[in-house]
Design a protein around this motif. Structure first.
Motif, PDB file in Angstrom:
ATOM      1  N   ASP A 258      75.907  16.302  78.096  1.00  0.00           N
ATOM      2  CA  ASP A 258      75.977  15.765  79.258  1.00  0.00           C
ATOM      3  C   ASP A 258      76.769  15.863  79.851  1.00  0.00           C
ATOM      4  OD1 ASP A 258      73.635  14.332  77.727  1.00  0.00           O
ATOM      5  OD2 ASP A 258      75.166  12.693  76.994  1.00  0.00           O
ATOM      6  N   LYS A 259      76.877  15.181  80.895  1.00  0.00           N
ATOM      7  CA  LYS A 259      78.165  15.723  81.895  1.00  0.00           C
ATOM      8  C   LYS A 259      79.081  13.846  81.663  1.00  0.00           C
ATOM      9  CE  LYS A 259      78.595  14.864  86.878  1.00  0.00           C
ATOM     10  NZ  LYS A 259      77.477  14.727  87.922  1.00  0.00           N
ATOM     11  N   ARG A 260      78.880  13.224  80.713  1.00  0.00           N
ATOM     12  CA  ARG A 260      79.457  12.330  80.494  1.00  0.00           C
ATOM     13  C   ARG A 260      80.583  12.989  79.504  1.00  0.00           C
ATOM     14  NH1 ARG A 260      74.657   9.588  78.562  1.00  0.00           N
ATOM     15  NH2 ARG A 260      75.010   9.761  76.587  1.00  0.00           N
ATOM     16  N   SER A 261      80.338  13.658  78.715  1.00  0.00           N
ATOM     17  CA  SER A 261      81.277  14.229  78.046  1.00  0.00           C
ATOM     18  C   SER A 261      82.196  14.885  78.711  1.00  0.00           C
ATOM     19  CB  SER A 261      80.855  15.151  77.030  1.00  0.00           C
ATOM     20  OG  SER A 261      79.603  15.803  77.732  1.00  0.00           O
ATOM     21  N   PHE A 262      82.224  15.422  79.880  1.00  0.00           N
ATOM     22  CA  PHE A 262      83.184  16.133  80.464  1.00  0.00           C
ATOM     23  C   PHE A 262      83.853  15.376  81.190  1.00  0.00           C
ATOM     24  CE2 PHE A 262      79.568  19.159  79.630  1.00  0.00           C
ATOM     25  CZ  PHE A 262      80.553  20.685  78.351  1.00  0.00           C
ATOM     26  N   ILE A 263      83.934  13.882  81.683  1.00  0.00           N
ATOM     27  CA  ILE A 263      84.538  13.349  82.518  1.00  0.00           C
ATOM     28  C   ILE A 263      85.378  12.127  81.088  1.00  0.00           C
ATOM     29  CG2 ILE A 263      84.109  11.557  83.686  1.00  0.00           C
ATOM     30  CD1 ILE A 263      81.574  12.564  85.220  1.00  0.00           C
ATOM     31  N   PRO A 264      86.781  12.103  81.896  1.00  0.00           N
ATOM     32  CA  PRO A 264      87.371  10.525  80.998  1.00  0.00           C
ATOM     33  C   PRO A 264      86.577   9.066  81.343  1.00  0.00           C
ATOM     34  CG  PRO A 264      88.367  11.995  81.724  1.00  0.00           C
ATOM     35  CD  PRO A 264      87.456  12.469  82.644  1.00  0.00           C
ATOM     36  N   SER A 265      86.632   8.689  80.526  1.00  0.00           N
ATOM     37  CA  SER A 265      85.992   6.841  80.687  1.00  0.00           C
ATOM     38  C   SER A 265      86.566   6.253  81.077  1.00  0.00           C
ATOM     39  CB  SER A 265      85.787   6.663  79.056  1.00  0.00           C
ATOM     40  OG  SER A 265      84.921   5.215  79.278  1.00  0.00           O
TER      41      SER A 265
END
Length: 764
Positions: A258-265
């Motif tokens: 997913d794209k969110r796995s590359f963006i810090p939470s």
């Protein structure tokens, strides 16, 4: 799988040596075959399932390819016709199949018919296999086994118990309940005669009885034993490890990340920033790591049972056996040995009443000690104690002791009240049993066992007058009417009316006028147990004006608030003449009670209403003098009442007793004490209320006077406020007697006390 069209040539090589008739017959035959093939393929496609479409398309393409190859073999004309082009486009075979077909390009008509028949047989076989597959698909579907005639769904069938039908079928029509006329007898006969009764189950949804088959019974038995329903299921089969250490050629899951796995939470960043801020501000403290460098130490002498069982919070330890004492020694000290009298008394006592279950005996050495005869009996009793011990966990409640103490106001906020000893009145040589203050507060009268009544000036402690009455004075009372100056004195069995002549001239004249007017009514007085008489000679010069002779010794006298009535008390069990009420204006006396219930100790008049309080040893009775009936009985909860005082408002009473108690009664609340004060260590001799200030006091044989603040509120819903404020000491205890009487100043917050040390003390 999609067929690759590169493997099939659009214009295959066909032999050219063929006639026109053969080519026309072949074309007709090929068109008929195509129609049959299309019909067969349509039938097969309709019967296919969605899960097998890919495989069946491949088979159809292969089959069409074979048919087109056969047609190409028979055709002599190799021209590019529509049929050949269509058949070539629909081919989906591989290169290897083309090579095999190229070997037998020349085929005769008889062989082609045989090939067509074989192909038809193959198609029939394929359709049968597909039908079998369709049947196998729903073979294990449990929904076919259910009886779905009733469409009410999964609801409680009790909803239909009041209706003639049990549900609705697929057409929406009612399913009526079957007629069941079986009673308990029919059910019992079926149970005895029907061999399938034990496997018959009643279906509530359809209202019918269903007989279970052997397979169903076996399935139920397996489920009851906790086994799997399928007999062929192996619960111990080896596990298929999809994820193992072996590197596989293809991944098990190949879903892109997913794209969110590359963006810090951002949410985690916000939480971390909050935690960091809380740690900096000191709101969150990190856990402290214990320093084990010093090592851990253990108590070697602890009981193993307690250390092992300490982990169990609900463990209740058994009661321990008492340790042996000196009397159980084989050589006890001499003071523990029984004398002959003690041994005889021990033998006469019951086994349950004995302090020791054995007789202490002395032996010269330990080897001479015989076997204990009660050993087995004691062990059995110990086992009973352990077995029958009431094991109950006592939950300890950690309560601050200060929270249990009621929140009382500070004594400084309750001033004024007497705190300091100001004056000491000395002059008596015996016990000063009673004291009284004039209504004006200027004079103080005291009676003593030395046979004298002394009149003191309050401010200067000067003795202004002394009257010898010829005997021990038990009680004195000053008339509360400010217009009259009279004093009642109880001496043995006589009540004396004194006029001290210490008031103003008008008060003295009114007193003389009252006493002179009494002689006119003297002739009308009837003879009775009480005799009124005038005084002459020396007694008259001392101020004694009247004598009231009683049949018994008088212990107390008290005045009514208006000053005309006087009550006297003569405690005596043998007589009913214990209380008399005297009217001074008419010189008349009466006994208000025909029969006294108990030994009367003290009496008092209500300050406002026509009520009369009579205190016996255990209770206080309140009588209505107008209605001549008892209205209330107060239970003092004490062994012996000694004194009594009524609040100026009339709704509260305090009683002192010889068992060191002071009882406060709220007449509007209950007949039992509102408060029980146990501040004194010895008998309470006297109690008193202040007329103006919210104060009351009690005098005791312990030599102290305790002053308490008692606020009575006008609101009936609010309880009185009782606060001890001061303990006054000064009297010397003489012959186990301390303070004998106490009274308040009528206008000032002062208190007078008389004691057994022959002194009177003023506390201001």
């Amino acid at each position: 799988m999609t067929p690759s069209y590169d493997a099939f040539p659009l214009t295959p090589e066909v032999p050219t040596c063929c006639t026109m008739e053969e080519s026309s017959s072949r074309n007709m035959r090929s068109s008929e075959q195509r129609e049959e093939m299309e019909k067969v393929s349509e039938k097969t496609v309709k019967k296919r399932s969605k899960d097998e479409e890919d495989e069946e398309q491949v088979e159809v393409f292969n089959f069409n390819n074979k048919c087109s190859e056969e047609e190409e073999e028979e055709e002599e004309d190799r021209s590019d016709s529509e049929d050949s082009v269509f058949s070539g486009l629909e081919d989906s075979g591989s290169d290897s199949e083309d090579d095999d077909d190229d070997e037998d390009l020349k085929v005769e008509p008889e062989q082609t018919l045989q090939i067509e028949e074989e192909d038809k047989k193959k198609e029939a076989a394929v359709t049968e296999v597909e039908e079998e597959k369709h049947e196998d698909e729903y073979q294990h579907d449990s929904s076919d086994e259910e009886d779905i005639r009733n469409t009410v769904g999964n609801i409680p069938m009790e909803w239909y118990k009041d209706f003639p039908h049990i549900g609705y079928n697929l057409d929406g029509k009612k399913i009526y309940k079957p007629i069941r006329n079986k009673d308990e007898l029919d059910d019992f006969l079926d149970k005895m005669e029907d061999p399938n009764y034990w496997r018959t189950v009643h279906d509530k949804q359809t209202g019918s009885d269903i007989v279970l088959s052997d397979e169903q019974v076996e399935l139920v038995n397996r489920l009851q034993r906790g086994q799997f329903g399928d007999v062929n299921f192996n619960e111990y089969q080896p596990q298929v490890e999809f994820f193992s250490q072996d590197v596989m050629l293809h991944p098990v899951t190949n879903r892109p990340a997913d794209k969110r796995s590359f963006i810090p939470s951002l949410i985690e960043k916000e939480k971390v920033s909050k935690l960091v801020h809380a740690i900096k501000m000191g709101w969150i403290k990190p856990r402290r790591t214990e320093d084990d460098s010093r090592g851990r130490y253990y108590d070697l002498w602890t009981n193993e049972d307690s250390s092992l069982l300490a982990r169990h919070k609900m463990h209740l330890p058994a009661p321990k056996a008492p340790l042996p004492g000196h009397q159980e020694s084989y050589n006890p000290p001499p003071e523990y040995l029984f004398t002959d009298e003690e041994r005889a008394l021990w033998e006469q006592q019951d086994a349950s009443d004995r302090k020791l279950p054995f007789v202490p005996t002395r032996f010269s050495s330990l080897r001479q000690v015989p076997a204990f005869p009660r050993f087995l009996h004691e062990r059995f009793e110990r086992c009973l104690d352990l077995y029958l011990c009431p094991r109950q966990r006592k939950m300890r409640v950690n309560v601050n002791p200060e929270d249990l103490i009621p929140k009382l106001p500070k004594p400084k906020d309750l001033q004024p009240f007497p705190t300091t000893q100001s004056l000491v009145y000395r002059g008596h040589s015996g016990l000063v049993r009673s004291i009284s203050v004039s209504p004006s507060g200027q004079w103080l009268a005291s009676g003593s066992d030395d046979g004298s009544v002394r009149f003191w000036e309050v401010c200067s402690s000067r003795c202004m007058k002394t009257v010898q009455v010829g005997g021990a004075v038990k009680s004195i009372a000053w008339n509360p009417n400010p217009s009259v100056c009279l004093l009642a004195v109880a001496q043995d069995s006589v009540v004396l009316i004194l006029s001290p002549l210490l008031a103003e001239r008008q008060v003295v004249l009114s007193t003389e006028r009252l006493l002179s007017g009494q002689r006119e009514a003297e002739s009308t007085e009837e003879a009775g147990p009480v005799k009124w008489s005038d005084v002459e000679g020396e007694e008259l010069s001392q101020g004694i004006r009247l004598k009231i002779q009683h049949p018994k010794a008088v212990h107390q006298v008290t005045w009514h608030a208006k000053g005309d009535y006087l009550a006297s008390v003569m405690p005596d069990h043998s007589s009913h003449l214990q209380v008399f009420i005297h009217q001074v204006s008419r010189r008349r006396s009466q006994n208000p009670f025909r029969k006294n219930k108990g030994l009367v100790q003290c009496v008092s008049f209500h300050p406002v209403r026509p009520y009369f309080f009579v205190g016996t040893q255990r209770s206080v009775r309140i009588y209505n003098l107008v209605k001549q009936e008892m209205t209330k009985k107060l239970q003092a909860n004490s062994k012996w009442i000694s004194s009594m005082a009524v609040h100026p408002g009339g709704d509260h009473v305090i009683c002192g007793s010889y068992d060191c108690r002071l009882s406060w009664f709220d007449l509007d609340l209950s007949t039992k004490p509102y408060k029980m004060l146990r501040h004194h260590k010895k008998a309470v001799r006297g109690v008193a209320y202040h007329r103006l200030y919210p104060l009351f006091a009690s005098a005791s044989d312990d030599g102290s006077v305790i002053v308490c603040h008692g606020t009575v509120y006008s609101d009936l819903l609010q309880n009185p406020l009782i606060v001890p404020v001061k303990v006054l000491r000064g009297h010397v205890i003489t012959h186990d007697l301390g303070v004998l009487d106490v009274t308040f100043h009528p206008t000032q917050p002062w208190i007078f006390s008389s004691g057994a040390d022959a002194t009177i003390r003023l506390f201001t």
